[in-house]
Enzyme design. Structure first.
Site, mmCIF file in Angstrom:
data_model
loop_
_atom_site.group_PDB
_atom_site.id
_atom_site.type_symbol
_atom_site.label_atom_id
_atom_site.label_comp_id
_atom_site.label_asym_id
_atom_site.label_seq_id
_atom_site.Cartn_x
_atom_site.Cartn_y
_atom_site.Cartn_z
ATOM 1 N N HIS A 19 -115.707 -87.797 -85.653
ATOM 2 C CA HIS A 19 -116.491 -87.692 -86.895
ATOM 3 C C HIS A 19 -116.373 -88.982 -87.712
ATOM 4 C CE1 HIS A 19 -117.671 -86.430 -90.946
ATOM 5 N NE2 HIS A 19 -116.557 -87.024 -91.325
ATOM 6 N N GLU B 36 -127.160 -73.823 -111.357
ATOM 7 C CA GLU B 36 -127.033 -75.106 -112.056
ATOM 8 C C GLU B 36 -126.807 -76.264 -111.094
ATOM 9 O OE1 GLU B 36 -125.209 -72.421 -112.771
ATOM 10 O OE2 GLU B 36 -125.839 -71.797 -114.781
ATOM 11 N N HIS C 162 -117.649 -70.298 -123.159
ATOM 12 C CA HIS C 162 -118.965 -70.870 -123.421
ATOM 13 C C HIS C 162 -118.943 -72.022 -124.423
ATOM 14 C CE1 HIS C 162 -120.238 -67.490 -121.138
ATOM 15 N NE2 HIS C 162 -121.530 -67.660 -121.404
ATOM 16 N N HIS D 215 -118.500 -93.604 -89.254
ATOM 17 C CA HIS D 215 -118.681 -92.302 -88.597
ATOM 18 C C HIS D 215 -119.616 -92.416 -87.394
ATOM 19 C CE1 HIS D 215 -117.604 -91.715 -92.809
ATOM 20 N NE2 HIS D 215 -117.038 -90.580 -92.448
#
Ligand SMILES: Cc1ncc(C[n+]2csc(CCOP(=O)(O)OP(=O)(O)O)c2C)c(N)n1
Ligand SMILES: [Mg+2]
Length: 673
Positions: free
Chosen positions: A272, A420, A482, A36
């Site tokens: 890129h 999380e 869950h 890159h």
């Protein structure tokens, strides 16, 4: 923090340094025929100024504890980092740069944590690096408060980040930066490579929000530097302003141009991740007055100038060492703690403090974990805990733990909020500080949200401890959203990750002991919501055997059948063995809390736990079968789940899904037939 910074003029030599960085990146990518080039070309000026004038580091000792941290969150621009490391005198030669992206080179495609070479963290998965940096900044704040005394700023460093559009687009970074703003981490400085280009094309395709406004709303100090990414006096002014900021994390939004200076590739998405090509390199070098015949060219004066970092770094560390010596005389206790922590030594023998759980009681392993933390954490002041807003369920907050906040840097408990993804990455950042470690909890089912961070931790050997409670259908009424089913197998699939699923309270304490003593990589602890009988260690084997990964819990002479299980299903296996023995069938029970550790044992030990001649085997685990074949063989029978759970009381779930003693007995007979 040292606040006096001059504003030197960008000289011809500076310009030469910048060109060298640019073309080292361009040439290395071209030679590798992959990589890159665009990002290093656009960010060379700012990166040079940052490294040359601001970064406090010692190339001769990359691990110096009071160094500033630098995170190239836009890891695809790795050649920018490697060029800087080489030029500044780290153990990275020009040949290493020529070996970019080759087998076993020190210059992999994306930066991989390498403390010897000055690569702080692994980056490449966008968003992880900037989020690690939030953890690094938290660690610095905590450590500074813990160790510093009047006139002795033992810990006093900043964390600098270069982040790209992709970093800012990733959700993990939004979570982490939101928390960083809340916590007022003024020691965190992010330079945003605002080049309006991502792989698909212009950021107009998918990223049109007010980025500066977003960070302001997070509570950051935001500065915008316009121009083309090369107005270094404007950039320096912004950098100097960050030194005076005492409340907020800092973002410098620096307008840049990808592949800056390339006549045909600048501002294109193509630049890129594609080598510029020989023709374009020639045109670009000519444009900058660089000899197109020369590749990997480092002018002597550039090397001389940039290698000054070596002496400067040595001096800075020597000054710090002197301060530390005086500090050690005046404050011998914290100084010793510092040295012990730096050597990876625990301050106490954990054996002496490990709780013992009485036989006869029923204890959820998450509760046993909480009790273990209550007993151990007061002795381990450099371990920082936390939870993603499930503290009362995860039992992660130990007695007396204070929350880490803007106005409470002595807090050891981080309320990550319902973030999380960021919690995982931030814990990794805390765990690579060299002195601190992090553990944090959520429900096992949400480990998927942290998987990006867990994978990087495993791959980079970060000693992070991931606590996952509510580890099966034993969650009960909350239902399949869950109830984890495949997460256990999915975590086991990650190399270098220790996945513990303790069978009872005492195995849980042993698992914590192991995790805290282990520093070679991340550990996950999978814990139950529901109560489990405490196993009688005088009747069965000791929980300390957990360190072998698997062990014979109930031994019988010449077993007819082996019952293998982990976690909550161990009690099912023990009851089934009892039932079988009444029918004259000898069943041996093997507790398998950590497959990965078991795999590391000698063949002799493995054979003693799983005697090869006993073909009748039953595996019992409230999860999917994936992976069990290895231990059960062709004739083995597995009792578990091949579907998602259901919303019902835990007991009903276990019964309806057939994870019962009765079924285990039946399965054993089937396996023997
Ligand atoms: C999590 C993640 N998703 C996707 C990628 C693949 N990828 C690498 S760079 C990039 C985006 C490039 O845009 P930007 O971040 O602005 O970098 P620039 O092209 O400006 O250097 C993508 C999608 C990745 N590395 N990490
Ligand atoms: Mg971009």
């Amino acid at each position: 923090m040292s606040k006096s910074v001059k504003n030197p003029i960008f000289t011809e030599l500076d310009e030469l340094c910048v060109q060298t960085i640019r073309f080292l990146a361009v040439d290395a990518v071209q030679k590798a025929n992959s990589g890159h080039p665009g990002m290093p070309m656009g960010m060379a000026s700012a990166a040079f100024v940052l490294w040359d004038r601001y970064l406090k580091h010692n190339p001769a000792n990359p691990g110096w504890h009071n160094r500033d941290r630098f995170v190239l969150s836009a890891g695809h621009g790795s050649m920018l980092l490697y060029s800087l490391l080489h030029l500044s005198g780290y153990r990275l030669s020009l040949d290493d740069l020529k070996n970019f992206r080759q087998w076993a080179s020190k210059t992999p495609g994306h930066p991989e944590r390498d403390p010897q070479c000055g690569v702080e963290v692994t980056t490449g998965p966008l968003g992880q690096g900037i989020s690690n940096a939030v953890g690094m900044a938290i660690a610095e704040k905590y450590l500074a408060n813990y160790f510093n005394r009047d006139g002795f700023p033992i810990i006093d460093y900043s964390t600098y980040v270069i982040a790209s559009d992709g970093d800012l687009q990733e959700g993990v970074a939004s979570e982490a930066c939101s928390l960083a703003g809340h916590l007022g981490l003024d020691n965190l400085i992010v330079i945003y490579d605002d080049n309006y280009i991502t792989i698909d094309g212009s950021t107009e395709l998918a990223f049109t929000e007010d980025r500066a406004g977003r960070f302001k709303a997070y509570g950051w100090y935001v500065q915008e530097v316009s121009g083309d990414g090369n107005d270094m006096s404007a950039f320096e002014k912004a950098m100097n302003n960050t030194k005076n900021e005492k409340k907020r994390p800092c973002l410098i939004k620096l307008r840049t141009h990808i592949a800056y200076g390339s006549p045909n590739k600048q501002d294109t998405a193509e630049s890129h991740g594609t080598p510029l090509g020989e023709d374009e390199i020639k045109l670009t070098k000519e444009r900058f007055g660089w000899d197109p015949q020369k590749s990997f060219y480092v002018p002597d004066e550039v090397l001389t100038h940039m290698r000054k970092a070596v002496d400067k770094g040595k001096e800075q560390e020597a000054t710090w060492n002197k301060m530390f010596d005086k500090y050690a005389k005046k404050y011998p206790e914290p100084a010793q703690q510092f040295l012990d922590a730096a050597a990876g030594k625990l301050p106490v023998n954990l054996d002496e403090f490990l709780p013992n759980f009485e036989v006869g009681s029923s204890v959820a392993t998450r509760k046993a974990s909480g009790k273990t933390l209550d007993a151990l954490m007061p002795k381990l002041p450099l371990v920082l805990g936390g939870s993603a807003d499930l503290t009362p369920s995860n039992n992660t907050r130990f007695a007396g733990a204070k929350a880490f906040q803007k106005d409470a840097r002595d807090g050891r408990y981080i309320h990550y909020g319902i973030r999380e993804h960021a919690m995982g990455a931030i814990m990794n950042g805390i765990s690579v500080s060299g002195l601190t470690r992090a553990y944090g909890g959520t429900f096992l089912v949400f480990s998927d949200y942290m998987r990006g961070a867990i994978r990087v931790a495993a791959f980079s050997k970060y000693p992070t401890i991931f606590v996952f409670t509510h580890d099966s259908i034993g969650v009960g009424e909350d239902g399949p959203t869950h109830q984890p089913v495949e997460q256990l197998a999915a975590l086991r699939a990650i190399p270098n990750l220790l996945v513990f699923r303790p069978a009872d309270a005492n195995e849980t304490a042993a698992a914590w002991q192991f995790a805290l003593q282990y520093r070679e990589g991340p550990v996950t602890l999978l814990l139950t919501r529901q109560g489990l009988p405490v196993i009688d260690q005088s009747k069965y084997a000791s929980a300390a055997n957990l360190s072998k990964g698997a062990y014979v819990l109930l031994e019988v002479d010449k077993p007819d059948v082996l019952l293998l299980a982990s976690g909550s299903e161990i009690s099912v296996a023990l009851c089934a063995a009892e039932g079988l023995s009444k029918e004259g069938i000898k069943a041996q029970v093997v507790s398998m809390p950590c497959w990965e550790l078991f795999e590391k044992q000698s063949q002799q030990y493995k054979d003693s736990v799983l005697p090869p001649n006993v073909k009748a085997r039953v595996g019992i685990e409230a999860g999917v079968e994936l992976g069990w074949h290895k231990y059960l063989g062709d004739k083995g029978v597995f009792i578990g789940l091949s579907r998602f759970g259901a919303s019902a009381p835990a007991k009903t779930c276990f019964e309806k899904f057939g994870i019962t003693v009765e079924n285990a007995v039946k399965a054993a007979k089937k396996a023997m037939s």
